[in-house]
Design a protein around this motif. Sequence first.
Motif, PDB file in Angstrom:
ATOM      1  N   ASP A  87       9.357   5.899  -6.377  1.00 42.18           N
ATOM      2  CA  ASP A  87       9.451   5.155  -5.113  1.00 42.18           C
ATOM      3  C   ASP A  87      10.837   4.573  -4.835  1.00 42.18           C
ATOM      4  N   ILE A  88      11.809   4.916  -5.690  1.00 39.27           N
ATOM      5  CA  ILE A  88      13.219   4.600  -5.394  1.00 39.27           C
ATOM      6  C   ILE A  88      13.993   5.900  -5.489  1.00 39.27           C
ATOM      7  N   SER A  89      14.902   6.117  -4.558  1.00 39.29           N
ATOM      8  CA  SER A  89      15.711   7.327  -4.611  1.00 39.29           C
ATOM      9  C   SER A  89      17.169   6.964  -4.350  1.00 39.29           C
ATOM     10  N   VAL A  90      18.071   7.543  -5.128  1.00 37.75           N
ATOM     11  CA  VAL A  90      19.502   7.348  -4.911  1.00 37.75           C
ATOM     12  C   VAL A  90      19.974   8.483  -4.008  1.00 37.75           C
ATOM     13  N   LEU A  91      20.496   8.136  -2.835  1.00 37.22           N
ATOM     14  CA  LEU A  91      20.907   9.159  -1.867  1.00 37.22           C
ATOM     15  C   LEU A  91      22.375   9.541  -2.058  1.00 37.22           C
ATOM     16  N   ILE A 120      -7.147   2.947  16.624  1.00 35.21           N
ATOM     17  CA  ILE A 120      -7.707   3.678  15.479  1.00 35.21           C
ATOM     18  C   ILE A 120      -6.826   3.467  14.252  1.00 35.21           C
ATOM     19  N   ARG A 121      -7.441   3.089  13.146  1.00 33.81           N
ATOM     20  CA  ARG A 121      -6.691   2.907  11.900  1.00 33.81           C
ATOM     21  C   ARG A 121      -6.232   4.264  11.387  1.00 33.81           C
ATOM     22  N   ASP A 122      -5.014   4.336  10.925  1.00 37.50           N
ATOM     23  CA  ASP A 122      -4.549   5.562  10.282  1.00 37.50           C
ATOM     24  C   ASP A 122      -4.246   5.223   8.824  1.00 37.50           C
ATOM     25  N   PRO A 123      -5.108   5.713   7.895  1.00 37.49           N
ATOM     26  CA  PRO A 123      -4.918   5.316   6.492  1.00 37.49           C
ATOM     27  C   PRO A 123      -3.542   5.713   5.945  1.00 37.49           C
ATOM     28  N   PHE A 124      -2.903   6.707   6.562  1.00 34.76           N
ATOM     29  CA  PHE A 124      -1.604   7.167   6.064  1.00 34.76           C
ATOM     30  C   PHE A 124      -0.449   6.276   6.528  1.00 34.76           C
ATOM     31  N   GLN A 125      -0.714   5.433   7.502  1.00 36.88           N
ATOM     32  CA  GLN A 125       0.347   4.571   8.023  1.00 36.88           C
ATOM     33  C   GLN A 125       0.212   3.126   7.571  1.00 36.88           C
ATOM     34  N   ARG A 126      -0.832   2.812   6.789  1.00 38.95           N
ATOM     35  CA  ARG A 126      -1.110   1.392   6.515  1.00 38.95           C
ATOM     36  C   ARG A 126       0.054   0.653   5.875  1.00 38.95           C
ATOM     37  N   ASN A 127       0.854   1.355   5.062  1.00 41.25           N
ATOM     38  CA  ASN A 127       2.010   0.696   4.435  1.00 41.25           C
ATOM     39  C   ASN A 127       3.317   0.918   5.188  1.00 41.25           C
ATOM     40  N   TYR A 128       3.309   1.783   6.216  1.00 41.56           N
ATOM     41  CA  TYR A 128       4.573   2.240   6.800  1.00 41.56           C
ATOM     42  C   TYR A 128       4.772   1.895   8.268  1.00 41.56           C
TER      43      TYR A 128
ATOM     44  N   PHE B 124       9.338   8.046   0.480  1.00 42.07           N
ATOM     45  CA  PHE B 124       8.225   7.875   1.407  1.00 42.07           C
ATOM     46  C   PHE B 124       7.284   9.085   1.415  1.00 42.07           C
ATOM     47  N   GLN B 125       7.703  10.184   0.852  1.00 40.69           N
ATOM     48  CA  GLN B 125       6.875  11.392   0.851  1.00 40.69           C
ATOM     49  C   GLN B 125       6.237  11.673  -0.497  1.00 40.69           C
ATOM     50  N   ARG B 126       6.532  10.848  -1.505  1.00 42.32           N
ATOM     51  CA  ARG B 126       6.096  11.206  -2.862  1.00 42.32           C
ATOM     52  C   ARG B 126       4.599  11.451  -2.989  1.00 42.32           C
ATOM     53  N   ASN B 127       3.782  10.750  -2.209  1.00 44.00           N
ATOM     54  CA  ASN B 127       2.327  10.955  -2.289  1.00 44.00           C
ATOM     55  C   ASN B 127       1.793  11.901  -1.214  1.00 44.00           C
ATOM     56  N   TYR B 128       2.653  12.311  -0.262  1.00 44.97           N
ATOM     57  CA  TYR B 128       2.148  12.992   0.930  1.00 44.97           C
ATOM     58  C   TYR B 128       2.656  14.407   1.127  1.00 44.97           C
ATOM     59  N   ALA B 129       3.537  14.859   0.247  1.00 50.12           N
ATOM     60  CA  ALA B 129       4.038  16.228   0.325  1.00 50.12           C
ATOM     61  C   ALA B 129       4.506  16.611  -1.071  1.00 50.12           C
ATOM     62  N   CYS B 130       4.439  17.902  -1.354  1.00 51.51           N
ATOM     63  CA  CYS B 130       4.900  18.384  -2.652  1.00 51.51           C
ATOM     64  C   CYS B 130       6.349  18.840  -2.483  1.00 51.51           C
TER      65      CYS B 130
END
Lengths: 249, 249
Positions: A87-91, A120-128, B124-130
């Motif tokens: 969940d951390i990435s160095v760009l 409508i709730r979108d479970p994929f957006q709940r954190n984003y 942001f994609q780690r759980n949602y795309a391979c």
Amino acid sequence: MQRYKCIISYDGSGFSGYQVQPNKRTVQKELEAVLAKMHKGDSVKVTGSGRTDAGVHAKGQVIHFESPLLIPEEKWEVALNSMLPEDISVLAVIKVDASFHARFDAFGKEYRYVLYLSSIRDPFQRNYACRYPYPLNLGLMKEASKYFLGTHDFTSFCAAKTEVKEKIRTIETIDFIMEDNYLTLRFVGNGFLYNMVRILVGTLLAVGSGDMKPEEIPGILEKRDRRFAGKTAPANGLYLWEVHYEENN
Amino acid sequence: MQRYKCIISYDGSGFSGYQVQPNKRTVQKELEAVLAKMHKGDSVKVTGSGRTDAGVHAKGQVIHFESPLLIPEEKWEVALNSMLPEDISVLAVIKVDASFHARFDAFGKEYRYVLYLSSIRDPFQRNYACRYPYPLNLGLMKEASKYFLGTHDFTSFCAAKTEVKEKIRTIETIDFIMEDNYLTLRFVGNGFLYNMVRILVGTLLAVGSGDMKPEEIPGILEKRDRRFAGKTAPANGLYLWEVHYEENN
């Protein structure tokens, strides 16, 4: 010693914010743990452009650190990414002058706040994204946003517990980007106080929903009192998008 | 008793799959817990169109249950959503005939598999795309995919431990959708065996990377042996997209 500037991105959902806190998982702690491993246990201090709160994301946070290791920039990137959690990435890793400072040299920042306008709730957006299921008057929100542009004392628009004394900031741009059901508010300025973007968003939502009028904004700015502004919008919609430095950094 | 069909969506990241398992957080368990609360502790059995594995997502999973409660469809939706955790969402509740069965009546399904073609990690994609960081020959992948279309014995393309005996399935469509750095593979068929989509994707990736030739596919199908197909692609890229029923359901 060589000083390095890094551009990093993180999903804030799993962190108690950027800054080190005892017994909490934070971004700075993960970065320093990986750097300590690379330096055989020697601690390496990481300095960020600023903190982000629990749940707040970063697309382009900037940090710096110093190291005696002689590693090319691209190899730093690969090494750090191979050891950091997903969940951390160095760009990017960039060699900088020893005088570079991620916080003091930043002359501006861009934050974005993403609203998901849907019943409508979108479970994929709940954190984003922050879901907002009620009607909004975008015209009034844009009108209100104009009062924030320029240089103002933003005391009313930062958390009451903010420690920084100097509360005058300049906002250059507030853009409204509407795409499908998403409304993104883009804020560019020379700096933002603690919770400032989230309180600006909460206040704009109060205007958009009719609870507040655009013309009330100048009066709220003048009060210099947090209690007169809108609510603090939730952390999940906020992204530290970019930190601005002089070109040669 | 009234039977209800529900279309639900869930983010699979936080679940040990769809089906109830002891001491695990599963989608079915969360649904049944909420229904039990609504029925004052009486257990209500939820039947899904099929299972999804740990980490696999659903945009349009279908379930059914029976209830003596006289609640209009829209109120069911609001009530369930207010009690369910944020990573499951009920998109629709529809009254159905007592003969409707979410699994037996499904005559087809659509799955999608999302590949993120990039050497850069996106937190942001780690759980949602391979993420797939190597070059892919899309032309060869499309050529290979044509051998899967139609009716075949897919024994080579399902987990060796699959319990179902009948392994003949029909795939109607395999589409390749390229957008920015994302390659989405869309599979439509009358049914899919355990791990089948993930093994099809793993095999197509083997072809795209040059490890396998399109012309080898018919031979692998004939072997009826899991060991000859490609690897099982990770769960995080897979979405149960839609379940198909006759129009009046």
